[in-house]
Design a protein around this motif. Structure first.
Motif, mmCIF file in Angstrom:
data_model
loop_
_atom_site.group_PDB
_atom_site.id
_atom_site.type_symbol
_atom_site.label_atom_id
_atom_site.label_comp_id
_atom_site.label_asym_id
_atom_site.label_seq_id
_atom_site.Cartn_x
_atom_site.Cartn_y
_atom_site.Cartn_z
ATOM 1 N N GLU A 163 -5.098 9.255 7.803
ATOM 2 C CA GLU A 163 -6.224 8.917 6.928
ATOM 3 C C GLU A 163 -7.518 9.569 7.385
ATOM 4 O O GLU A 163 -8.321 10.011 6.545
ATOM 5 N N GLN A 175 -9.089 7.021 -1.864
ATOM 6 C CA GLN A 175 -8.552 5.688 -1.588
ATOM 7 C C GLN A 175 -7.399 5.352 -2.524
ATOM 8 O O GLN A 175 -6.399 4.755 -2.092
ATOM 9 N N ARG A 179 -3.434 4.502 -1.462
ATOM 10 C CA ARG A 179 -2.677 3.326 -1.945
ATOM 11 C C ARG A 179 -1.380 3.758 -2.613
ATOM 12 O O ARG A 179 -0.333 3.104 -2.453
ATOM 13 N N GLU A 182 1.200 4.799 0.016
ATOM 14 C CA GLU A 182 1.648 3.601 0.740
ATOM 15 C C GLU A 182 2.636 2.803 -0.108
ATOM 16 O O GLU A 182 3.549 2.166 0.424
ATOM 17 N N TYR A 183 2.460 2.836 -1.422
ATOM 18 C CA TYR A 183 3.408 2.194 -2.339
ATOM 19 C C TYR A 183 4.799 2.819 -2.196
ATOM 20 O O TYR A 183 5.816 2.114 -2.230
ATOM 21 N N HIS A 186 6.042 2.305 2.893
ATOM 22 C CA HIS A 186 5.202 1.416 3.689
ATOM 23 C C HIS A 186 4.999 2.012 5.081
ATOM 24 O O HIS A 186 5.951 2.491 5.697
#
Length: 203
Positions: A163, A175, A179, A182-183, A186
């Motif tokens: 990041e 951002q 997300r 990450e979906y 994980h």
């Protein structure tokens, strides 16, 4: 799902589109693509990951977006917010060799589209390196990093994004893309400190 190590199997560091234009003293109006605040600082920070990868024997692959000056391979890339960019007759399209410490014998791949997999030999190189985990740095988070991550995911690689070492066209887009990745996996979004520790430990 079982909790995964940050590095599963062998890793490779993928440095996406950190080119001379990243560090050029251009105004926002002069740039073909918008950048979030502290973009260049985040790209420079990728050097820390590059140096650590070299130290521990993780291969580093530098990706360069480049298009022919006659625009024959630009495709649909200017149908949205982006203007003409990364032309092969512009010295700012060159990789940021000095800033990143790129060596003549480093792995380098040129791409004509957003994903580093699309129309390139990246997959062949990764198979040769027997890489299972791909660690991504560079830009843009919401474009080339995002689409490279998606193709890595669909190719069954473990994929991680540092990041601190990626940046988007805007903070909001940056951002949102973090997300989104990450979906898909994980634990995909990691800090530079976490990755450096994992590189040192090998996991």
């Amino acid at each position: 799902m079982a909790k995964r190590n940050l590095i599963e199997g062998r890793a490779a560091l993928i440095v996406i589109d950190i080119q001379k234009s990243t560090f050029a003293p251009l105004s926002d109006d002069e740039r073909a693509i918008a950048h979030m605040p502290d973009y260049a600082d985040r790209m420079q920070r990728a050097r820390i990951a590059i140096d650590k990868a070299r130290e521990v024997g993780i291969p580093v692959i530098f990706i360069q977006e480049i298009h022919r000056a006659d625009l024959v391979d630009m495709g649909r890339e200017t149908d949205g917010d982006e203007a003409v960019h990364c032309l092969d007759n512009n010295p700012l399209t060159d990789l940021a060799v000095e800033e990143l410490g790129i060596r003549p014998d480093d792995y380098k791949i040129q791409k004509r589209r957003y994903s580093a997999f699309y129309g390139t030999d990246l997959e062949i190189l990764l198979r040769g390196l027997k890489a299972e985990t791909l660690i991504l740095v560079g830009g843009l988070t919401d474009v080339c990093v995002h689409y490279t991550f998606v193709d890595a995911h669909q190719g069954d690689y473990f994929a991680r994004v540092i990041e601190d070492c990626v940046a988007g066209s805007s903070l909001e887009a940056h951002q949102a893309s973090l997300r989104a990745v990450e979906y898909l996996q994980h634990g995909a979004v990691r800090s530079l400190d976490e990755v450096l520790e994992a590189m040192e430990a090998g996991k």
